[in-house]
Design a protein around this motif. Structure first.
Motif, PDB file in Angstrom:
ATOM      1  N   SER A   1     -10.194  -6.889   9.394  1.00 28.23           N
ATOM      2  CA  SER A   1      -9.219  -7.164  10.461  1.00 28.23           C
ATOM      3  C   SER A   1      -8.789  -5.838  11.069  1.00 28.23           C
ATOM      4  CB  SER A   1      -8.013  -7.919   9.895  1.00 28.23           C
ATOM      5  OG  SER A   1      -7.260  -7.097   9.049  1.00 28.23           O
ATOM      6  N   GLY A   2      -8.315  -5.901  12.279  1.00 29.64           N
ATOM      7  CA  GLY A   2      -7.880  -4.681  12.936  1.00 29.64           C
ATOM      8  C   GLY A   2      -9.018  -3.904  13.566  1.00 29.64           C
TER       9      GLY A   2
ATOM     10  N   ARG B   1     -19.432  -9.448  13.564  1.00 33.07           N
ATOM     11  CA  ARG B   1     -18.630 -10.523  12.975  1.00 33.07           C
ATOM     12  C   ARG B   1     -19.471 -11.398  12.054  1.00 33.07           C
ATOM     13  NH1 ARG B   1     -16.646 -10.687  18.259  1.00 33.07           N
ATOM     14  NH2 ARG B   1     -17.821 -12.591  18.721  1.00 33.07           N
TER      15      ARG B   1
ATOM     16  N   SER C   1      -7.196  -3.996   6.548  1.00 29.58           N
ATOM     17  CA  SER C   1      -6.473  -3.533   7.722  1.00 29.58           C
ATOM     18  C   SER C   1      -6.250  -2.023   7.643  1.00 29.58           C
ATOM     19  CB  SER C   1      -5.122  -4.247   7.778  1.00 29.58           C
ATOM     20  OG  SER C   1      -4.234  -3.572   8.622  1.00 29.58           O
TER      21      SER C   1
ATOM     22  N   LYS D   1     -12.891  -8.725   4.514  1.00 31.67           N
ATOM     23  CA  LYS D   1     -12.525  -9.652   5.588  1.00 31.67           C
ATOM     24  C   LYS D   1     -11.128  -9.377   6.132  1.00 31.67           C
ATOM     25  CE  LYS D   1     -11.629 -13.828   4.454  1.00 31.67           C
ATOM     26  NZ  LYS D   1     -10.662 -14.867   4.596  1.00 31.67           N
ATOM     27  N   ASP D   2     -10.186  -9.066   5.260  1.00 25.94           N
ATOM     28  CA  ASP D   2      -8.802  -8.842   5.674  1.00 25.94           C
ATOM     29  C   ASP D   2      -8.367  -7.380   5.569  1.00 25.94           C
ATOM     30  OD1 ASP D   2      -8.335 -11.590   6.250  1.00 25.94           O
ATOM     31  OD2 ASP D   2      -8.128 -11.973   4.104  1.00 25.94           O
TER      32      ASP D   2
END
Length: 183
Positions: free
Chosen positions: A122-123, A131, A149, A146-147
């Motif tokens: 993310s970010g 993607r 940041s 995946k997450d």
């Protein structure tokens, strides 16, 4: 110290550049990885057994370089620690990955530098192929980003170091942190 030794590509390339410029590999290198096969492969590829120490360790936990594995030229503290393309391979969540910085800073000299790169989840603005690749690699368990940041990593670095420099290049966070804060 090189964390997440993998195949030893980055230290080997540095060694080759030094040799091409007529310089001797003057360093002592400590490789750290959870996988003993990776450690052996990296050490073999680097090809400097008298100047290479291998340590099997989990970076999520504090670890030491055993005295028996240190040579006379090895200090208990390091001038630099590389963390290149490892964080995005560690299991989530992102805030747990960021705890690695607190463990690694204890291995640095007072003026030491921690540097690295990680692929963001993310970010970051991934194109369609990016993607799909990120989604597939996370599904397969190759990546755990995946997450991930940049904000979480930057904040954790700033909590642990006096000087922090970060840049996002494409979808990769590059970072350099100097002067570890005392606990």
């Amino acid at each position: 110290m090189d964390i997440g030794a993998g195949t030893g590509l980055f230290p080997m390339n540095h060694r080759d550049r030094m040799r091409q410029s007529g310089q001797e590999w003057p360093l002592h290198l400590t490789l750290v990885d959870m996988n003993t096969l990776c450690l052996q492969k990296a050490a073999d590829r680097i090809g400097c057994p008298s100047k290479t120490t291998c340590v099997q360790a989990d970076v999520f936990e504090p670890f030491t370089v055993p005295v028996a594995q240190r040579t006379l030229t090895t200090s208990p503290k390091f001038d630099s620690i590389s963390l290149i393309y490892l964080l995005h391979c560690l299991p989530p969540p992102c805030h747990r990955k960021a705890t690695v910085f607190a463990h690694l800073k204890n291995h640095l000299t007072p003026e030491g530098t921690l540097f690295g790169a990680t692929v963001l989840g993310s970010g970051a603005h991934h194109n369609l192929l990016g993607r799909l690749t990120i989604r597939f690699y996370n599904w397969k368990g190759i990546f755990g980003n995946k997450d991930d940041s940049p904000d979480v990593f930057v904040k954790a670095l700033e909590n642990e170091f006096e000087e922090v420099e970060t840049h996002i290049v494409g979808v990769v966070l590059l970072f350099r942190a100097r002067k570890p804060r005392l606990a």
